[in-house]
Design a protein around this motif. Structure first.
Motif, PDB file in Angstrom:
ATOM      1  N   GLU A 145     111.872  37.450 145.727  1.00 48.49           N
ATOM      2  CA  GLU A 145     110.496  37.318 145.223  1.00 48.49           C
ATOM      3  C   GLU A 145     110.200  38.333 144.124  1.00 48.49           C
ATOM      4  O   GLU A 145     109.422  38.059 143.217  1.00 48.49           O
ATOM      5  CB  GLU A 145     109.488  37.451 146.362  1.00 48.49           C
ATOM      6  CG  GLU A 145     109.592  36.271 147.334  1.00 48.49           C
ATOM      7  CD  GLU A 145     108.283  35.952 148.036  1.00 48.49           C
ATOM      8  OE1 GLU A 145     107.342  36.770 147.940  1.00 48.49           O
ATOM      9  OE2 GLU A 145     108.201  34.884 148.659  1.00 48.49           O
ATOM     10  N   SER A 146     110.812  39.527 144.208  1.00 52.29           N
ATOM     11  CA  SER A 146     110.612  40.527 143.154  1.00 52.29           C
ATOM     12  C   SER A 146     111.318  40.079 141.873  1.00 52.29           C
ATOM     13  O   SER A 146     110.820  40.282 140.762  1.00 52.29           O
ATOM     14  CB  SER A 146     111.139  41.893 143.595  1.00 52.29           C
ATOM     15  OG  SER A 146     110.393  42.363 144.700  1.00 52.29           O
ATOM     16  N   ASP A 176     106.296  47.012 149.965  1.00 49.44           N
ATOM     17  CA  ASP A 176     105.587  45.778 149.633  1.00 49.44           C
ATOM     18  C   ASP A 176     104.105  46.079 149.862  1.00 49.44           C
ATOM     19  O   ASP A 176     103.698  46.376 150.978  1.00 49.44           O
ATOM     20  CB  ASP A 176     106.080  44.650 150.537  1.00 49.44           C
ATOM     21  CG  ASP A 176     105.696  43.286 149.983  1.00 49.44           C
ATOM     22  OD1 ASP A 176     105.412  43.199 148.776  1.00 49.44           O
ATOM     23  OD2 ASP A 176     105.674  42.332 150.767  1.00 49.44           O
ATOM     24  N   THR A 213     101.580  42.238 146.893  1.00 50.32           N
ATOM     25  CA  THR A 213     102.926  41.837 147.325  1.00 50.32           C
ATOM     26  C   THR A 213     103.748  41.228 146.184  1.00 50.32           C
ATOM     27  O   THR A 213     103.186  40.680 145.226  1.00 50.32           O
ATOM     28  CB  THR A 213     102.799  40.846 148.508  1.00 50.32           C
ATOM     29  OG1 THR A 213     104.091  40.624 149.054  1.00 50.32           O
ATOM     30  CG2 THR A 213     102.185  39.535 148.081  1.00 50.32           C
ATOM     31  N   SER A 214     105.078  41.373 146.295  1.00 50.37           N
ATOM     32  CA  SER A 214     106.017  40.813 145.309  1.00 50.37           C
ATOM     33  C   SER A 214     105.710  41.280 143.899  1.00 50.37           C
ATOM     34  O   SER A 214     105.931  40.553 142.950  1.00 50.37           O
ATOM     35  CB  SER A 214     106.006  39.280 145.343  1.00 50.37           C
ATOM     36  OG  SER A 214     106.350  38.831 146.626  1.00 50.37           O
TER      37      SER A 214
END
Lengths: 214, 214
Positions: A132-133, B13, B191-192
């Motif tokens: 996801e990153s 995260d 997040t992400s």
């Protein structure tokens, strides 16, 4: 609501440690590793958060980046080369780093010159990140104006769908930088603001250490 | 010893909060106060520590200073006007501030112009400090080379003796600065790496808010 009198009264007396010439490693990168290890051991949250300062025109700019490797030559972090900082670095490679561990009453100040690391090294780190990153890095045109959070979330959702069936590829404009130091100061808080400050300066390829008034 | 693989794997995260346009105060100083209050309530150590960036020639420099007042016009801290930062500010008043509260997954980036506050205001703060800090400020010729810690300790001991019978007077070269912002960004981790970034820009005396790609 915090009144200014409350803010003005925020005051700590630093008593945890000291930094003496006899204990300082002659190599500031090794001294940095030592303090970094102390920060890891102390379980400080995000001990690798650093403030990176750049210059555009005659103005400074600064933001937090995350240290990802300590090499003999310097300090590595990753970003989007097309971001504001990337554009500023392209025009002027002089930068400063500031890393502070309040719980240890310590600060490290680094002045140096920045350059890109190799594509191979950037690949190595990019593909080590969570999926996801990786996708987040592909989707975000860092520092540009964004119409709404929903627009980004939609782009992310589309990308997550797309990358169910194919693997992300590192964008050429996303990668690492290394800051090669020419000056590093180690600051240890002490009581009554008589802090220890040892500054390493790179002179003719040799590191020299001086003590500064606090 | 922390290996680079350990450092590279440091990864959080961010999931604690969000920053939406509808919740942002139209005035960034008021938004700053709100987040500062949150940091005080969260009992973050030294919530008022900020990284101040200056420019000398075409190079940036940075160090931690302590926020001592939030005014409608800007952000106040105190220092020695003859220190390195004082000299740099004298030559170029463009500065940046970076304040980060990792525990809240928040960062505030401020770009602006710095100036001295009045002698009266500096007096007011100087005389509110503990006696030993007042004397410490008098004794230290900040940023200059110091032959040894013992030399400073001896000077401090002499001064403590001297000020048993007289009161310290604020040196004219020790006082406050105010940073008047022209741009302030509020960064909330998400997040992400799809973080919320709202940037306030001062345009014709009015603050305008834009969202930036993370």
């Amino acid at each position: 609501m915090a009144h200014n009198d409350d803010i003005a009264a925020l005051r700590m007396d630093y008593r945890k440690a000291e930094l003496l010439e006899k204990d300082a490693d002659p190599n500031p990168i090794h001294q940095f590793r030592l303090w970094f290890d102390n920060a890891m051991m102390a379980e400080i949250p995000e001990p690798n958060a650093m403030c990176l300062s750049t210059v555009y025109g005659d103005k400074p700019d600064s933001r937090i980046v995350l240290l990802k490797a300590i090499k003999e030559e310097g300090f590595v972090f990753f970003t989007n080369y097309h971001s504001s900082k990337g554009i500023q670095i392209e025009a002027n490679p002089n930068v400063a780093l500031n890393i502070v561990w309040l719980e240890l009453e310590r600060q490290i100040r680094i002045n140096g010159v920045i350059s890109k690391i190799s594509a191979e090294e950037s690949d190595h780190y990019f593909y080590s990140r969570p999926l996801e990153s990786q996708i987040g890095a592909i989707v975000s045109t860092q520092s540009e104006r964004l119409s709404s959070r929903e627009a980004l979330e939609q782009a992310m959702a589309d990308a997550l769908e797309k990358y169910k069936t194919e693997s992300p590829v590192r964008p050429a404009h996303w990668g690492g930088y290394i800051v090669k130091p020419v000056e590093i100061e180690f600051w240890q808080g002490r009581t009554s603001r008589l802090h220890d400050r040892l500054q390493y300066q790179l002179i003719n390829g040799q590191w020299e250490i001086v003590r500064l008034y606090p």
